[in-house]
Design a protein around this motif. Structure first.
Motif, short mmCIF file in Angstrom:
data_model
loop_
_atom_site.label_atom_id
_atom_site.label_comp_id
_atom_site.label_asym_id
_atom_site.label_seq_id
_atom_site.Cartn_x
_atom_site.Cartn_y
_atom_site.Cartn_z
N GLY A 190 0.75 -1.17 -0.02
CA GLY A 190 -0.02 -0.06 0.09
C GLY A 190 0.99 1.39 0.06
O GLY A 190 0.03 2.32 -0.23
N GLU A 191 2.22 0.94 0.13
CA GLU A 191 3.09 2.39 0.20
C GLU A 191 3.08 2.72 -1.14
O GLU A 191 3.31 2.07 -2.04
CB GLU A 191 4.19 1.95 0.90
CG GLU A 191 4.16 2.02 2.35
CD GLU A 191 5.30 1.63 3.21
OE1 GLU A 191 5.41 1.81 4.43
OE2 GLU A 191 6.39 1.30 2.41
N LEU A 192 3.46 4.23 -1.25
CA LEU A 192 3.77 4.76 -2.79
C LEU A 192 5.13 5.72 -2.54
O LEU A 192 5.28 6.40 -1.45
CB LEU A 192 2.65 5.47 -3.31
CG LEU A 192 1.46 4.75 -3.75
CD1 LEU A 192 0.37 5.67 -3.82
CD2 LEU A 192 1.92 4.12 -4.75
N PRO A 193 5.96 5.76 -3.19
CA PRO A 193 6.99 6.36 -3.52
C PRO A 193 6.73 7.76 -3.52
O PRO A 193 6.00 8.12 -4.54
CB PRO A 193 8.11 5.89 -4.59
CG PRO A 193 7.18 5.36 -5.56
CD PRO A 193 5.75 4.84 -4.80
N PHE A 195 7.75 10.99 -5.02
CA PHE A 195 9.06 11.23 -5.82
C PHE A 195 8.55 12.90 -6.46
O PHE A 195 9.62 13.57 -6.93
CB PHE A 195 9.22 10.42 -6.99
CG PHE A 195 8.04 10.35 -7.79
CD1 PHE A 195 7.66 10.91 -8.91
CD2 PHE A 195 7.21 9.04 -7.54
CE1 PHE A 195 6.61 10.74 -9.70
CE2 PHE A 195 6.19 8.80 -8.35
CZ PHE A 195 5.88 9.55 -9.54
N VAL A 199 11.34 16.13 -7.99
CA VAL A 199 11.21 16.98 -9.13
C VAL A 199 10.88 18.57 -8.97
O VAL A 199 11.73 19.40 -9.73
CB VAL A 199 9.97 16.53 -10.14
CG1 VAL A 199 9.54 17.15 -11.38
CG2 VAL A 199 9.94 14.94 -10.35
N GLY A 247 -11.22 15.72 -2.10
CA GLY A 247 -11.30 14.08 -1.48
C GLY A 247 -11.47 14.29 -0.03
O GLY A 247 -11.05 15.23 0.63
N SER A 248 -11.79 13.11 0.67
CA SER A 248 -11.94 13.08 2.29
C SER A 248 -10.46 13.39 2.80
O SER A 248 -10.43 13.95 4.16
CB SER A 248 -12.37 11.86 2.55
OG SER A 248 -11.45 10.63 2.21
N LYS A 249 -9.45 13.00 1.97
CA LYS A 249 -8.05 13.23 2.71
C LYS A 249 -7.31 14.66 2.30
O LYS A 249 -6.50 14.88 2.49
CB LYS A 249 -7.17 12.05 2.46
CG LYS A 249 -7.51 10.83 2.97
CD LYS A 249 -6.62 9.78 2.98
CE LYS A 249 -5.72 9.96 1.86
NZ LYS A 249 -5.02 8.52 1.73
N ASP A 250 -8.22 15.52 1.52
CA ASP A 250 -7.60 16.49 0.83
C ASP A 250 -7.89 17.82 1.95
O ASP A 250 -8.83 18.59 1.55
CB ASP A 250 -8.25 16.92 -0.40
CG ASP A 250 -7.83 15.99 -1.37
OD1 ASP A 250 -6.72 15.16 -1.32
OD2 ASP A 250 -8.82 15.52 -2.40
N PRO A 292 1.43 13.80 -10.90
CA PRO A 292 2.53 14.08 -11.49
C PRO A 292 2.31 15.12 -12.54
O PRO A 292 3.07 16.25 -12.45
CB PRO A 292 3.50 12.88 -11.96
CG PRO A 292 3.08 11.99 -11.17
CD PRO A 292 1.33 12.13 -11.10
N TYR A 296 3.46 19.18 -11.77
CA TYR A 296 4.80 19.99 -12.44
C TYR A 296 4.13 21.09 -13.11
O TYR A 296 4.78 22.08 -13.32
CB TYR A 296 5.65 19.02 -13.46
CG TYR A 296 5.91 17.78 -12.89
CD1 TYR A 296 5.97 17.74 -11.35
CD2 TYR A 296 6.07 16.57 -13.45
CE1 TYR A 296 6.23 16.43 -10.76
CE2 TYR A 296 6.50 15.35 -13.05
CZ TYR A 296 6.35 15.32 -11.26
OH TYR A 296 6.87 14.14 -10.85
N GLY A 360 1.31 5.78 -19.66
CA GLY A 360 1.23 6.23 -18.38
C GLY A 360 1.52 7.57 -18.02
O GLY A 360 2.22 8.29 -19.10
N ALA A 361 0.93 8.52 -17.12
CA ALA A 361 1.08 9.79 -17.18
C ALA A 361 2.42 10.22 -17.07
O ALA A 361 2.83 11.21 -17.81
CB ALA A 361 0.26 10.21 -15.98
N THR A 362 3.30 9.76 -16.11
CA THR A 362 4.53 10.43 -15.67
C THR A 362 5.47 10.15 -16.86
O THR A 362 6.24 11.01 -17.52
CB THR A 362 4.92 9.72 -14.62
OG1 THR A 362 4.02 9.61 -13.62
CG2 THR A 362 6.36 10.40 -14.06
#
Lengths: 624, 624
Positions: A190-193, A195, A199, A247-250, A292, A296, A360-362
């Motif tokens: 569940g973790e995300l880097p 990054f 940038v 969102g609920s975490k925003d 991302p 940017y 992919g977006a990035t």
């Protein structure tokens, strides 16, 4: 007046609101000239000394007093003796009691104490006056000037040791998100880097700021508030990433409202809409989206103008060229859209097409060449302004390739870049889309996966482009087959037509491996834009099985069941092959690096790679 | 074959000879991704992990098993209970046994254990497949790619910690010259500051090299040979500055011939001709001229291609625009000429003119906007390619001013830059040249020194531009007078007409203060391009006296004898005043900074500065 929250202002309007609401107070620091490259002067700089600092010889020759030379002619040369002349080199001080230099070419040396001249010297001829280059007191550099290499030389020449420059704006970057971990860290479930902040840091440095990336703040309003309050007190600009949408975490908008004044929440731009602009303790605070591409873009929209304003410099616009659209651009009205595009000079004309959404977006961001900025749809064929995200120079050396996918093509492109300086911009499509794009002059090369008869392919090409100026360069053969996770045991129902497909289909089943009850056949078949993306989806468990290659299966850690071989060849015009790309492409195909990688990945056959397979009129190298 | 010494090859030929003769052997180093901005990849980089690393929610909402949702409609909503759904945020992993996300906007929350939906979920809807953004095994960046900010993000996302990049080429810079001292040092008699190497260092850094500036080597062949031999063994490129021409102290060619192979001595380019290209122990050695303009040009011609070749990148071309020449360009044939020019957008058209030869070389270099490269003369009015040495953006914000000189105009220009972001590019000419240049549309503003009647000036302007669209903005008044070194006691003979001159004449006498015997009147009068250059020449002792201002005299440490006041005003079109520059110019005139500097320097009167003095048709602000 400006403190009200607007509904989706345009970017420039939002920038204006932001700049009106904050007071940037740059401080001045004195830095050594040699360390001042790229810094921005805080004051005009005046020369402290003249250059040359004395009257100096402008030529190699002899310094004389002009009076001693009057009367010299070709017919009656004049001799100068002893202290009537001094040998002098360019740049040397002209000695006292002399006031002219005679070029060495016009001096006949008789002996070490005697020279002969054949024309008189004119006072101050070939003598550089003091200050000819730089006069003491002269303004060398104005305020608010970014210092270039030659500027440093002028400052040093003018006797300046230290130069007053604006302190770089201190920018706090606060990454947020309970699931985020530093990118160096191994990921647990569940973790995300995180990054984006790396940038941001790089962009901010490029733009002349002093970034300071803070610890990642978990999704708790109190922690965010604490971090922002602290950062606003010690920095000139604060950036929060992400948490700016709804969102609920925003929490960002709510927290900023409590701490200060929210100026803007949401701008009329896609992507990049969910931006929060605020002021906390007089410090501008930017809440930027986490996605991302949006992150940017919005950083450039809002942080760059703040930095430019800090230095009192006009906003730097990215280089823009004009390109012809090869595809229509469709956008929803009501906002400005930033459409990522790739571009290349095909047939002497700079052409561009939107990057496919599937990528992919990035990755598609860094693979794209720039942006089309538009508020409305545009038809194919139109000339449009195109904002570059890579140098025009690099773009001029770019070839566009459209068609079937194989990861080895990227290795080949990398070798092409390394050996010829040419960049390959590759778009994965079906075979027929590739051929059509090439036939319409939208790309330099079409990449064709083929397992049938050559004649059939020949007529396929002729159908799209009924002229004979084309050839097919042999690429490589690869094994096609099933890619599947280990232990997979489905019965293969519904995959009967896979043999005839050149696209990357993966077969999606229910989580239990059962057929979804109400899903149609198309719901169960998913087209993914590349072999490796298909393989990754299978490895990730959202797809069961897919048609692919041994290399893709291996790279994703999947099992592979070979089915049949297919060839991947390159379709191009004869003139492109002869005058532009042919030699470089063949050399890259035949370089040891490609073979090495093919062996390592497995399933490839590179026999006769780079040979001419087919052409529209029996053309062979050296034919003409 | 390439080792013979050619007579003056073209620059590109010389570069080719150089690149053919040397073998660049870049080594690879692994650097942390966060420190890799601007570095050039040595290999293609492949993703080590997929991103997202798990199937992830693409929306905020509830994760469900699609099977549980079939049958839901607007008419008969479906309730989900307990473990049939999980609230989920964008980016979160989709839990096992669920395969779709229903957007939160379509979920009706009944209680904490019950939700209601009105349409069925489609399997994998709003779920991002593993690898959708980056698939494991995918090539992220090719070899020989210079890393941009977003590239770092992609590498970190793909699980890359360290990236293999080419080591920067190590470039030794060897300054030479017995008269040269480090630029920080106070100058003793005859010494000169060595500042070229600081400029080289800055350029080399910008181009991606690792410069190493050595100690200054005196003009002795043995010392130079030792320094070069040592540098060639420890560096990838060696640069010697200067000593590359043919003077008695120019040992570089001879020393390089002894140590290795001289490939080229002299190129067909002006300035920049006296270049020596050689190979010593396999290392390229560049002997570059010392004259700053030649030095920096030739550095770019030869060091940059070596650095680009080191990185296997195509030569980066400087940005080039098209400009209209306002003056003819005259050059001698037989070589390429690099003509420094200043440029600006006047009346919607980008126009350029050569920088006057009179201006000091180094300073005119940084004041120019770019180069015209030509092998033959070009007539005024032609469109020519113009190689930029400052950003096009800065050029677009530049105003051209031509006419009489005053150092306070530079202070004003600096304030203009600081307050409005506009750059002022100023060229000193006589009044009449200034008016003519403005009338021909070659500049935005003419700067006019005037001490006569307004009507006379009005008719002077009307004579050059017989339309009424002009106005004269009041600048400042200044005292004109004699500038002279302390203790000067000449009788003033020959300076009677000074009152009527608006140019900067200085009067040159013999070294003893006597009239030169055979020199004509014009030999005794010298026109220098600016007040401060005239003052510097007087202070340096090569001129006796000159017409100037109190400020110029003070800045040069001269005595001043006031004679009469004169006004310095700005002539511009009404439309330029109204639509472009007027407001910014008036604001800069009236800013406290200008007054402060004027007081400090003395001799100025800034009453009514920025008011409208005269116009072609009685125009006043707000008239229309």
């Amino acid at each position: 007046m400006h403190n009200q929250i607007r509904e989706e202002p345009l970017i420039e309007e939002a920038v204006h609101i932001l700049l009106q609401a904050v007071t940037l107070q740059p401080d001045v620091e004195n830095v050594r000239v040699k360390e001042a490259l790229g810094r921005v002067t805080a004051e005009p700089i005046f020369a402290k000394r003249s250059m040359p600092p004395f009257p100096a010889a402008a030529m190699d020759g002899i310094a004389v007093n002009a009076r001693d030379t009057y009367g010299a002619t070709e017919e009656s040369p004049l001799r100068l003796h002893g202290d009537q002349f001094v040998f002098i080199n360019t740049g040397d001080p002209v000695p006292r009691r002399t006031n002219a230099v005679v070029m060495i070419e016009k001096v006949h040396v008789v002996d070490s104490h005697t020279v002969e001249i054949t024309e008189p010297a004119v006072p101050w001829k070939h003598v550089r006056h003091t200050g000819e280059d730089i006069a003491k007191g002269e303004m060398l550099i104005s305020a608010c000037q970014s210092l270039r290499p030659a500027d440093l030389g002028v400052l040093l020449a003018g006797g300046i040791q230290k130069v007053p420059v604006w302190h770089k704006p201190r920018v706090a970057v606060i990454p947020t998100g309970s699931e985020m971990v530093p990118p160096e860290q191994e990921l647990a479930g569940g973790e995300l880097p995180e990054f984006n902040s790396a940038v941001f840091e790089a962009y901010l440095k490029e733009w002349g700021a002093e970034p300071n990336v803070e610890q990642i703040v978990p999704d708790e309003p109190a922690s965010l508030a604490k971090a922002v309050r602290q950062a606003a007190q010690t920095h000139d600009i604060v950036i929060i990433n992400a948490g700016s949408s709804a969102g609920s975490k925003d929490f960002t908008p709510r927290v900023l409202k409590e701490l200060g004044t929210v100026l803007v929440h949401g701008v009329a731009a896609r992507p990049g809409k969910p931006v929060v602009l605020a002021v906390v303790d007089g410090t501008p605070v930017l809440g930027l989206p986490g996605y991302p591409v949006s992150a940017y873009l919005s950083l450039e929209w809002f942080a760059l103008p703040l930095i430019r304003a800090w230095y009192n410099q006009p906003i730097a616009e990215r280089e823009t060229i004009h390109v012809q659209l090869t595809h229509p651009v469709q956008v929803k009205s009501g906002a400005e859209h930033f459409v990522r595009m790739r571009a290349g000079k095909v047939g002497g004309q700079m052409k561009a097409a939107p990057v496919s959404k599937g990528a992919g977006a990035t990755l598609s961001l860094i693979r794209s060449d720039g942006w089309l900025r538009t508020s409305s749809g545009i038809r194919a064929g139109e000339q449009v302004p195109f904002v570059l995200s890579r140098s025009q120079n690099e773009l001029q050396h770019q070839w566009l390739l459209t068609g079937n996918d194989d990861p080895l093509l990227d290795v080949w492109g990398s070798l092409l870049k390394q050996r010829s300086g040419r960049r390959l911009s590759r778009e994965s499509t079906s075979r027929s889309e590739g051929i059509r794009a090439w036939a319409r002059g939208e790309c330099h090369v079409a990449c064709i996966l083929w397992s049938g008869e050559d004649e059939e392919l020949s007529s396929l090409v002729a159908q799209e482009k009924p002229v004979q100026d084309w050839l097919l360069l042999k690429g490589f053969q690869r094994q096609q087959g099933w890619m599947k996770a280990g232990g997979y045991s489905r019965n293969g129902a519904g995959v009967r037509d896979a043999h005839h497909k050149d696209q990357t289909w993966v077969y999606v089943a229910d989580v239990d491996g059962n057929e979804p009850k109400q899903a149609s056949e198309s719901d169960r078949r998913l087209k993914l834009p590349s072999l490796l993306k298909a393989a990754a989806a299978i490895a990730g468990g959202t797809a069961d099985v897919g048609i692919g290659t041994q290399a893709a299966a291996k790279l994703a850690g999947l099992d592979f069941v070979p089915l049949y071989p297919a060839r991947l060849d390159l379709l191009m015009t004869v003139s492109f092959y002869e005058k532009e790309g042919g030699r470089a492409m063949v050399e890259a195909f035949q370089s040891p690096g490609l073979n090495k990688r093919a062996m390592e990945w497995g399933g490839y056959n590179l026999n006769d790679v780079g040979s001419i397979l087919l052409s529209g009129r029996g053309w062979e190298p050296g034919n003409r």
